[in-house]
Write a protein that holds these residues in place. Structure first.
Motif, PDB file in Angstrom:
ATOM      1  N   THR A 166       0.838  -1.193   0.000  1.00  0.00           N
ATOM      2  CA  THR A 166       0.000   0.000   0.000  1.00  0.00           C
ATOM      3  C   THR A 166       0.872   1.242   0.000  1.00  0.00           C
ATOM      4  O   THR A 166       1.800   1.348   0.815  1.00  0.00           O
ATOM      5  N   ALA A 167       0.571   2.184  -0.867  1.00  0.00           N
ATOM      6  CA  ALA A 167       1.251   3.494  -0.876  1.00  0.00           C
ATOM      7  C   ALA A 167       0.202   4.577  -0.640  1.00  0.00           C
ATOM      8  O   ALA A 167      -0.897   4.515  -1.202  1.00  0.00           O
ATOM      9  N   LEU A 190       1.687  14.470   8.827  1.00  0.00           N
ATOM     10  CA  LEU A 190       1.269  13.110   9.176  1.00  0.00           C
ATOM     11  C   LEU A 190       0.667  13.085  10.577  1.00  0.00           C
ATOM     12  O   LEU A 190      -0.352  12.432  10.820  1.00  0.00           O
ATOM     13  N   ASN A 221      11.106   4.078  -0.684  1.00  0.00           N
ATOM     14  CA  ASN A 221       9.685   3.869  -1.010  1.00  0.00           C
ATOM     15  C   ASN A 221       8.848   4.490   0.101  1.00  0.00           C
ATOM     16  O   ASN A 221       8.049   3.827   0.764  1.00  0.00           O
ATOM     17  N   LEU A 222       9.044   5.783   0.293  1.00  0.00           N
ATOM     18  CA  LEU A 222       8.459   6.471   1.439  1.00  0.00           C
ATOM     19  C   LEU A 222       6.943   6.342   1.494  1.00  0.00           C
ATOM     20  O   LEU A 222       6.374   6.124   2.576  1.00  0.00           O
ATOM     21  N   LEU A 223       6.262   6.457   0.351  1.00  0.00           N
ATOM     22  CA  LEU A 223       4.789   6.427   0.348  1.00  0.00           C
ATOM     23  C   LEU A 223       4.267   5.092   0.872  1.00  0.00           C
ATOM     24  O   LEU A 223       3.207   5.039   1.499  1.00  0.00           O
ATOM     25  N   ALA A 224       4.994   4.022   0.608  1.00  0.00           N
ATOM     26  CA  ALA A 224       4.596   2.714   1.129  1.00  0.00           C
ATOM     27  C   ALA A 224       5.051   2.532   2.578  1.00  0.00           C
ATOM     28  O   ALA A 224       4.301   2.007   3.408  1.00  0.00           O
ATOM     29  N   LEU A 264       5.223   4.656   4.836  1.00  0.00           N
ATOM     30  CA  LEU A 264       4.350   5.397   5.750  1.00  0.00           C
ATOM     31  C   LEU A 264       3.062   4.631   6.035  1.00  0.00           C
ATOM     32  O   LEU A 264       2.549   4.668   7.159  1.00  0.00           O
ATOM     33  N   PHE A 265       2.508   3.911   5.045  1.00  0.00           N
ATOM     34  CA  PHE A 265       1.354   3.069   5.352  1.00  0.00           C
ATOM     35  C   PHE A 265       1.756   1.946   6.301  1.00  0.00           C
ATOM     36  O   PHE A 265       0.972   1.525   7.164  1.00  0.00           O
ATOM     37  N   LEU A 279      11.406   9.266   7.941  1.00  0.00           N
ATOM     38  CA  LEU A 279      11.560  10.554   7.258  1.00  0.00           C
ATOM     39  C   LEU A 279      13.007  11.054   7.324  1.00  0.00           C
ATOM     40  O   LEU A 279      13.588  11.433   6.300  1.00  0.00           O
TER      41      LEU A 279
END
Lengths: 289, 289
Positions: free
Chosen positions: A160-161, B170, B201-204, B206-207, B231
């Motif tokens: 999940t992104a 966030l 793959n920061l967007l993933a 973070l989930f 981060l």
């Protein structure tokens, strides 16, 4: 193909109800804002009764956040690898034979874990109904973009992104609020953002959205598309570089992802996600009759 | 060393005023919330007069967002490479010889551009006063983390990452709101986040902060440190992997960055950023007497 039933795609803020006919035809649909947050823990019994009064006293299959710890009951997670039969076998029955909630999926690898709740019906519905190959990379973009690897009809792993949520955070609450003031288009600015995303430095690229405007390198009006390109580009770079995924999405978001996939050397196929949901609930319901 | 003056570090929300003595000693400081947004475009003349009534009718050197298009006057940007002498030569005079605003810095490369406003005084003050070597990698973490490459006393290029702002977005507005409910510590959870950030793959990732808690792999209480590690780890991975930067920061944030730098094989030196500011304004002011 054993009778009509009600299917409810019951999300956090929205709800869509389908009357599904014997052969999987959709006889009626309606959409409202009676999502999980609005209904509240105590309201689900009455809401279900109201749906039946309106649409017929039929069996009811619910999916989505209704099965979370903030929903009607926590329907848990089925671990990967998971097929549509695994969802059917793990339904959480509220009234035996009459009302059930589809569980979510979990993935636990050595170094990372993930969850989904709601998208599993579309993914496995599309696979089981032959909308997509039985071995493929699938995606459902949106607030949280799900990337699912399917092998021989089972989801083996997924990621999940928070791509769509990040766009909303930047648009509504960040230094870019005001500068991002419209929906993204699949234009030159979007593609410039996708290209920029080849170097994985999102936190710096996002400041660049502002610096480029301050220094006259890009117009303020291009900011939304460029920022979207940075985010969707980062998403595709991490999960589908060179791949040819099947994307379950509406036309606008599907087009953006398809452009980014093409920029990274792949070819995307857009798949009707509403049809995938109906296929999924029809197949699950038939499996438990 | 030509006389006492007032130095004002005038930011978006806060303001710090210094009375600087002949030899660069700080005779008095005060801090308040009369930042640029609160003062408003029409209020700067009165604010400056009020400071002089309180602290003495001295010359005044202002730096920070006071020189932006939302400040007193737009003091523009000095392009890189830039030395402290370039800042002094480009001061924007409000009253000749009496009140001046320090310009910002800009960097324009072939593929990217960046701006800073405020941090240039600290960076070039630290360099010119010998707090750091004349060729080094410097950083100022915060809402927007600035990474500056200094060669022979000039900032040759720099990059801004929205690391601190992202943590706040966030914490306050995302799916992680509520789950991130405290300041980050340089603990095991922080280091786990830094390690995770090695894969970009920061967007993933973070989930994953949420999924790990849902699946019982990490306690909710560890979320703040883990997310901060993701981060700051991404920031250090992109800008200082294997490098030994000089970090202008207070002790808490300095410690987090130093731990991340160490995890990536470098060694950080923490530098007193207040002393750097005072050195910077003293040197700039002396250059224009």
């Amino acid at each position: 193909m054993k009778g009509r039933f009600l299917a409810v795609d019951w999300g956090t803020t929205n709800r869509r109800v389908f009357v599904i006919g014997e052969y999987g035809t959709v006889e009626h649909t309606e959409r409202d804002d009676h999502g999980v947050v609005k209904v509240g823990r105590e309201g689900f019994v009455q809401e279900a009764a109201a749906i039946r009064r309106r649409l017929g006293d039929l069996p009811m299959l619910c999916a989505g956040m209704v099965g979370s710890d903030r929903g009607w009951v926590d329907a848990g997670y089925v671990p990967c690898p998971a097929r549509i039969e695994d969802l059917a076998a793990a339904l959480r029955w509220i009234e035996p034979g009459r009302i059930a909630i589809v569980p979510g999926l979990s993935f636990e690898g050595d170094d990372r874990a993930d969850t989904m709740r709601g998208e599993e019906v579309q993914f496995l519905g599309a696979v089981a109904a032959g909308q997509v190959p039985s071995t493929a990379l699938l995606a459902q973009p949106g607030t949280h973009c799900k990337w699912a690897h399917v092998a021989d009809g089972a989801i083996t792993r997924f990621t999940t992104a928070i791509t769509g949520e990040m766009f909303a955070l930047l648009k509504d609450h960040s230094l870019l609020a005001g500068q991002i003031d419209r929906a993204a288009e699949d234009d030159a600015a979007f593609l410039a953002g996708v290209e920029r995303a080849r170097s994985p430095n999102l936190l710096a690229h996002l400041f660049g959205v502002r610096a480029d405007v301050l220094l006259g390198r890009r117009s303020r009006e291009e900011s939304a598309s460029y920022a979207s390109g940075l985010l969707i580009g980062a998403d595709v770079a991490a999960h589908a570089a060179g791949a040819s995924p099947f994307i379950l999405a509406g036309p606008e978001l599907g087009r953006l992802y398809a452009r980014a996939v093409a920029a990274f050397g792949g070819e995307a196929t857009i798949v009707d996600s509403h049809a995938a949901f109906v296929n999924g609930v029809r197949l699950i319901w038939d499996l438990v009759q």
